[in-house]
Design an enzyme around this catalytic site. Sequence first.
Site, short mmCIF file in Angstrom:
data_model
loop_
_atom_site.label_atom_id
_atom_site.label_comp_id
_atom_site.label_asym_id
_atom_site.label_seq_id
_atom_site.Cartn_x
_atom_site.Cartn_y
_atom_site.Cartn_z
N GLU A 134 -18.89 4.56 0.08
CA GLU A 134 -18.11 4.05 -1.05
C GLU A 134 -18.90 4.08 -2.36
O GLU A 134 -18.33 4.32 -3.43
CB GLU A 134 -17.63 2.63 -0.76
CG GLU A 134 -16.66 2.52 0.42
CD GLU A 134 -17.35 2.49 1.78
OE1 GLU A 134 -18.60 2.41 1.84
OE2 GLU A 134 -16.64 2.55 2.81
N PHE A 151 -14.44 -3.06 0.33
CA PHE A 151 -15.36 -1.94 0.06
C PHE A 151 -15.14 -1.36 -1.34
O PHE A 151 -15.93 -0.55 -1.81
CB PHE A 151 -15.20 -0.86 1.12
CG PHE A 151 -15.17 -1.39 2.53
CD1 PHE A 151 -16.03 -2.42 2.91
CD2 PHE A 151 -14.28 -0.89 3.47
CE1 PHE A 151 -16.00 -2.93 4.20
CE2 PHE A 151 -14.25 -1.40 4.75
CZ PHE A 151 -15.10 -2.42 5.13
N ARG A 166 -1.69 -4.94 3.08
CA ARG A 166 -1.30 -4.29 4.32
C ARG A 166 0.03 -4.75 4.89
O ARG A 166 0.74 -3.93 5.48
CB ARG A 166 -2.41 -4.55 5.34
CG ARG A 166 -2.14 -4.01 6.71
CD ARG A 166 -3.39 -4.14 7.57
NE ARG A 166 -3.21 -3.49 8.85
CZ ARG A 166 -3.02 -4.14 10.00
NH1 ARG A 166 -2.96 -5.45 10.02
NH2 ARG A 166 -2.89 -3.47 11.13
N ARG A 217 0.83 -1.21 0.00
CA ARG A 217 0.00 0.00 0.00
C ARG A 217 0.87 1.26 0.00
O ARG A 217 0.47 2.29 -0.54
CB ARG A 217 -0.96 0.01 1.18
CG ARG A 217 -0.26 -0.08 2.52
CD ARG A 217 -1.24 -0.08 3.68
NE ARG A 217 -0.58 -0.49 4.91
CZ ARG A 217 -1.01 -0.20 6.12
NH1 ARG A 217 -2.11 0.49 6.26
NH2 ARG A 217 -0.36 -0.62 7.18
N SER A 249 -4.74 4.46 6.14
CA SER A 249 -4.61 3.06 5.74
C SER A 249 -4.19 2.92 4.28
O SER A 249 -3.51 1.97 3.92
CB SER A 249 -5.95 2.33 5.93
OG SER A 249 -6.28 2.28 7.29
N ASP A 271 -8.13 -8.38 11.60
CA ASP A 271 -9.51 -7.89 11.43
C ASP A 271 -10.49 -8.99 11.03
O ASP A 271 -11.69 -8.85 11.21
CB ASP A 271 -9.56 -6.76 10.39
CG ASP A 271 -9.18 -5.41 10.99
OD1 ASP A 271 -9.09 -5.33 12.23
OD2 ASP A 271 -8.98 -4.46 10.23
N HIS A 311 -5.50 -3.78 1.66
CA HIS A 311 -5.94 -4.75 2.66
C HIS A 311 -6.67 -5.93 2.03
O HIS A 311 -7.62 -6.47 2.59
CB HIS A 311 -6.82 -4.09 3.71
CG HIS A 311 -6.09 -3.09 4.57
ND1 HIS A 311 -5.35 -2.06 4.05
CD2 HIS A 311 -5.99 -2.96 5.92
CE1 HIS A 311 -4.83 -1.34 5.04
NE2 HIS A 311 -5.18 -1.87 6.18
#
Lengths: 283, 324
Positions: B66, B91, B175, B18, B45, B125, B117
């Site tokens: 989104e 998303f 990530r 990222r 993020s 998560d 991610h």
Amino acid sequence: MEKHSIDHLEGICSQVRRDCLRMVHAVQSGHPGAALGMCEYVVALFFNEMEHDSDFKMDGKGEDLFFLSNGHVSALWYSVLARSGYFGVPELGTFRKINSRLQGHPATEEGLPGIRIASGSLGQGLSVGIGAAQTKKLNQDDKLVYVMMGDGEQQEGQVWEAAMYAAHHKVDNLIAAIDLNRQQIDGPTEKVMDLIDLGAKWEAFGWQIVNIEKGNDMASVLEGLAKAKSLTGQGKPVMILLHTEMGYGVDFMVGTHKWHGVAPNDEQLENALGQLEETLGDY
Amino acid sequence: MEKTLDLKYTYTEKKDTRSGFGDGLLEAGRNNPNVVGLCADLIGSLKMGAFQKEFPERFFQVGIAEANMIGLAAGMTIGGKIPFTGTFANFSTGRVYDQIRQSVAYSDKNVKICASHAGLTLGEDGATHQILEDLGMMRMLPHMTVINPCDYNQTKAATLALVDHVGPAYLRFGRPSWPIFTPADQKFEIGKAWKMIDGKDVTIFATGHLVWEAVVAEAMLREEGISAEVINIHTIKPLDTEAILDSVAKTGCAVSAEEHQLNGGLGDSIAQTLIRNHPAPLEYVGVNDSFGESGTPTQLLEKYGLNAENIVKKAKIALRRKSG
């Protein structure tokens, strides 16, 4: 843009209504109800209010832009585009047929002049219009973006995401409108999913509201659009609540959801056309 | 384990992919005034903060919305902007599939959907956020280009390449801190697979984080006298079918490796190519029709078999099938 008399604009509306009904009748599919109801507003935009070039360019720099979020009203838009020179009027005869540029819902895939984004799946057009309006600002382009939505479409969540965003980012070069005919496929909006006070909702989201109480009266539409334009550039987006009658102009179609997505048969078409003057020549 | 291996590619530094996106976007913004950024409340993020700081007028905070972000981006292309949207891969795809389908793909808009991610390596998560279906969803869409780079440098290069590519694109990254084993000055050619290691017995087609695992697997196989070819499929669509067929014509069998469901992923794409042109044994490394769960990236990759050891195992099965 050259200004026309109200008589002239009403004459165009009569022809556009004929086009819509003939298009839908020919393929026995399509959405005549809202097309008849929104006719004055869309004709006013394209023939009187918007600065636009029928020699179509996707980027639309230096032009006012129009987005039809409730894409099922495609017949109306196609007729208005053809009658204002974007493509030949005879092409209206290909509506919804195989190999046509006039898809059931507006699309860019076949390259129909005038269409900048596909619509039909509801709730997306306002976001697109806001994005285009922000690009205009970045490009120092002072023209406006117009977005048309349905009232049933207000039930889509994305509309309210866009509502919040446009106010937060002060997108004030945008005039959106809701075709408030109080009907959707399954019946009156108050029975399907009550919209209650749409004006209060949009106002609470930070928009300026203009009510056009007689959305099928050309003088009222022009007056409302002038008011809406005067509210642009003040740090807030503008919403027109366009009160219309679904099926307006044809006595047996008016005021009911039954003609939302139903085509007239031969006899009904003849009856309807008898109520609408052929002003510009049928295709 | 990998330290004792004779690896064809090595690294001195690890970084998250990222960050490759974030740094690429900043450079893209400096190179091209039409580049704009949109983010749905995940600036940190997505590593979009530097772009936002340097180009505040070209950056749009969308909030947690989104669907609106995708529509906005589609609209911004009208007038010549090149929007890069940023949110988690989950998303960026599943949540907004219809918006992408109608307003971006079908409308052929020059939107770059940038998704962080992705996959199991999101880690703790858990499965709500560990999307493993995104490549499949995106590659099904006509007009859509789908890119899944392997490390920081390749992600940065891919981001920059997307500026000059006209059309809808999906860029997937992640990530975890990951070895940087490709060169900083690489030229990223969309749609052109990169043969990283020559071999003759079996081909490993890998994408994303698992390209590194393929590099490790090659060294492990070599120790056992097996010569593996490693091909980095950074572009899932359009797929470089020529590179795939050339390699399998030589090796006669293959393994696909991806941080994604087997259904709809890279392996499926390769299988489709082979079955039409050159049927050959193909084994899959990927997630087999299940959701992920919480854990560290390493634990998850091990539990779900997305690592070098499993690539080695599958390569041997492919070899057996070839000779059997």
